[in-house]
Design a protein around this motif. Structure first.
Motif, PDB file in Angstrom:
ATOM      1  N   SER A 195       1.262  -1.226  -0.061  1.00 21.66           N
ATOM      2  CA  SER A 195      -0.279  -0.298  -0.176  1.00 21.66           C
ATOM      3  C   SER A 195       0.636   1.331   0.089  1.00 21.66           C
ATOM      4  O   SER A 195       2.245   1.472   0.758  1.00 21.66           O
ATOM      5  N   THR A 196       0.308   2.310  -0.485  1.00 25.77           N
ATOM      6  CA  THR A 196       1.579   3.493  -0.917  1.00 25.77           C
ATOM      7  C   THR A 196       0.534   4.529  -1.483  1.00 25.77           C
ATOM      8  O   THR A 196      -0.249   4.546  -2.207  1.00 25.77           O
ATOM      9  N   SER A 197       1.094   5.774  -1.329  1.00 30.20           N
ATOM     10  CA  SER A 197       0.155   6.976  -1.640  1.00 30.20           C
ATOM     11  C   SER A 197       0.625   7.161  -3.132  1.00 30.20           C
ATOM     12  O   SER A 197       1.199   6.947  -4.445  1.00 30.20           O
ATOM     13  N   ARG A 198       0.277   7.864  -3.540  1.00 29.75           N
ATOM     14  CA  ARG A 198       0.118   7.813  -5.486  1.00 29.75           C
ATOM     15  C   ARG A 198       1.127   8.782  -5.956  1.00 29.75           C
ATOM     16  O   ARG A 198       1.718   8.141  -6.418  1.00 29.75           O
ATOM     17  N   GLU A 199       1.907  10.079  -5.358  1.00 31.65           N
ATOM     18  CA  GLU A 199       3.150  10.073  -5.261  1.00 31.65           C
ATOM     19  C   GLU A 199       4.081   9.422  -5.397  1.00 31.65           C
ATOM     20  O   GLU A 199       5.486   9.394  -6.106  1.00 31.65           O
ATOM     21  N   ILE A 200       4.452   8.720  -3.954  1.00 23.42           N
ATOM     22  CA  ILE A 200       5.118   7.734  -4.470  1.00 23.42           C
ATOM     23  C   ILE A 200       5.600   6.693  -5.355  1.00 23.42           C
ATOM     24  O   ILE A 200       6.334   6.010  -6.204  1.00 23.42           O
ATOM     25  N   LEU A 201       3.989   6.521  -4.733  1.00 22.95           N
ATOM     26  CA  LEU A 201       3.893   4.923  -6.738  1.00 22.95           C
ATOM     27  C   LEU A 201       4.655   5.671  -7.957  1.00 22.95           C
ATOM     28  O   LEU A 201       4.917   4.913  -8.398  1.00 22.95           O
ATOM     29  N   LEU A 202       4.087   6.930  -8.150  1.00 22.55           N
ATOM     30  CA  LEU A 202       4.150   7.624  -9.940  1.00 22.55           C
ATOM     31  C   LEU A 202       5.983   7.641  -9.546  1.00 22.55           C
ATOM     32  O   LEU A 202       6.115   7.262 -10.780  1.00 22.55           O
ATOM     33  N   GLU A 203       6.411   8.136  -8.683  1.00 17.73           N
ATOM     34  CA  GLU A 203       7.400   8.727  -8.485  1.00 17.73           C
ATOM     35  C   GLU A 203       8.568   7.159  -8.982  1.00 17.73           C
ATOM     36  O   GLU A 203       9.645   7.211  -9.483  1.00 17.73           O
TER      37      GLU A 203
END
Length: 431
Positions: free
Chosen positions: A68-76
């Motif tokens: 599970s992670t945030s959108r920003e971290i996943l895209l980065e």
């Protein structure tokens, strides 16, 4: 503190469940259903790749890896990985990744992960960094729904024909209900909606739609149900009935592979009749009484059959008792599920051992493929490159890869059986 961080990491990957109130002790338990989904992860990635391309594949792999992670971290993370693998870093488009993320959300392949951690005063683990925004995770049920629909279409195609499977596919496409684990039926669709869907998908079947629907609803399988005759009728797919038939099909296939066609014939007769005497089995199977008796007791000793005693008199005399054979589907399903999970583990271990044994050749082959790719980008013909593998190494590597491919195919077949048997248990619980 180290143990506490490990527990939180397991919570982020949905391996543990935590429950408790603020400033109270938290109780943890293993999330068995999510843990048993792990062998299906390669299938989830393959589904996304086929539907939405390589960018979606990378994104889903990273989200499965992080739990599970945030959108920003996943895209980065995806941007970083793609820049490493792509020579021209300018071709990595952040807007494209954002649009892929939105597509996965619209298909329900990604969902919000609410209440991941039970309330407590401890800080989050270092490996599970957050930005304070919305956390996202993979919605495994959406993938199982897609696999379920694919299995239904294939099952109907094999039982009837391609036209019937097209009609069922249209009903499933029109299914707007978000079906969870415990959903037994799809949402209902009208006859006019089916016709409209067929016009867009296969116009040649429009004139035969009513005939196909009548055949499907009159079938003993009970997969397609007519719930209302007004305006041409309303139809739905009964998932519970499908999984019962699907599980019976898989169990019968296991009997055929393990015991042969004669045992399969006897098993199919007992399964169709629910309970039947030994003499009736030999007559319906068209085989000598002695052979039928031997095969029946072979299946009985392997727990594929049970004997039900019906006493005609209160004294329980064996001479005045009927002995009927039946298939214990619930017990058999649990037994075969246990065998399937053990088989999956064995296949994974064998594949890992073979790849470790030939790791040097695999790495050498990957370096050779990378060199060919670089040469192609520079306009150099691959034929001008020096061959990094000798003929004996190529032969050894080819043998290893063929074995790994067979193991992968075997794993896919076992996963199909696990899907059928697991959902059969669910349908039995609800029925």
């Amino acid at each position: 503190m180290e143990v506490f961080n490990i527990v939180k990491l397991k919570l982020f990957h949905h391996r543990f469940e935590g429950s408790g109130e603020k400033n109270q002790p938290v109780w943890y338990s293993v999330d068995i259903p999510h843990s048993l989904n792990l062998p299906f992860y390669p299938m989830f990635v393959n589904i996304v790749k086929q539907q939405h391309g390589d960018d979606a594949e990378i994104m889903l792999e990273e989200l499965l890896h992080q739990g599970s992670t945030s959108r920003e971290i996943l895209l980065e993370t995806c941007m970083t990985r793609m820049k490493v693998s792509v020579k021209d870093q300018g071709s990595v488009d952040a807007d494209k990744l954002n649009s892929v993320f939105e597509v996965l959300i619209s298909r329900s392949y990604i969902e919000k992960a609410d209440d991941l951690l039970p309330e407590s005063g401890e800080p989050p683990p270092k490996k599970c960094k957050t930005t304070g925004g919305i956390m996202w995770r993979v919605n495994t049920q959406a993938f199982f729904n897609f696999m379920r629909d694919t299995h239904i279409v294939e099952f109907v195609k094999n039982r009837f024909d391609e036209g019937a499977s097209e009609v069922v596919s249209v009903i499933l496409t029109l299914n707007t209900q978000i079906c969870g684990d415990m959903s037994q039926c799809s949402s209902s669709v009208t006859y006019d909606q089916v016709l409209h869907g067929l016009k867009n998908k296969n116009p040649d079947l429009v004139n035969f739609a009513k005939s196909y629907l009548d055949i499907l609803t009159d079938s003993d399988l009970g997969i397609v149900k007519l719930i209302d005759e007004y305006g041409g009728g309303s139809y739905l797919i009964n998932f519970a009935n499908f999984y019962q038939e699907f599980a019976k099909h898989h169990i019968s296939s296991i009997v055929r592979e393990r015991f042969g066609p004669k045992c399969h014939r006897i098993f199919a007769i007992v399964l169709a009749r629910n309970m039947i005497e030994q003499k009736q089995v030999s007559e319906l199977a068209l085989m000598p009484y002695k052979d039928a008796k031997e095969l029946l007791y072979t299946l009985y000793t392997e727990n594929f059959l049970e004997i039900q005693e019906l006493h005609r008199t209160p004294d329980f005399s064996p001479l005045r008792t009927f002995y009927l054979f039946k298939v214990p589907l619930e017990k058999l399903t649990l037994k075969l599920l246990d065998v399937c999970y053990k088989a999956i583990f064995n296949l994974m271990e064998i594949r890992k051992a073979k790849l470790d044994e030939n790791s040097r050749l695999v790495d050498k082959s990957l370096r050779a493929d990378a060199a060919v790719m670089v040469a192609t980008q520079r306009g150099i013909s691959p034929n001008d490159l020096e061959d990094m593998l000798t003929s004996s190494e190529k032969q050894q590597l080819g043998s290893c890869m063929r074995l790994v491919k067979r193991l992968d195919l075997g794993e896919i077949n076992i996963l199909d059986s696990i899907t059928a048997l697991t959902h059969f248990g669910t349908s039995q619980t609800l029925s």
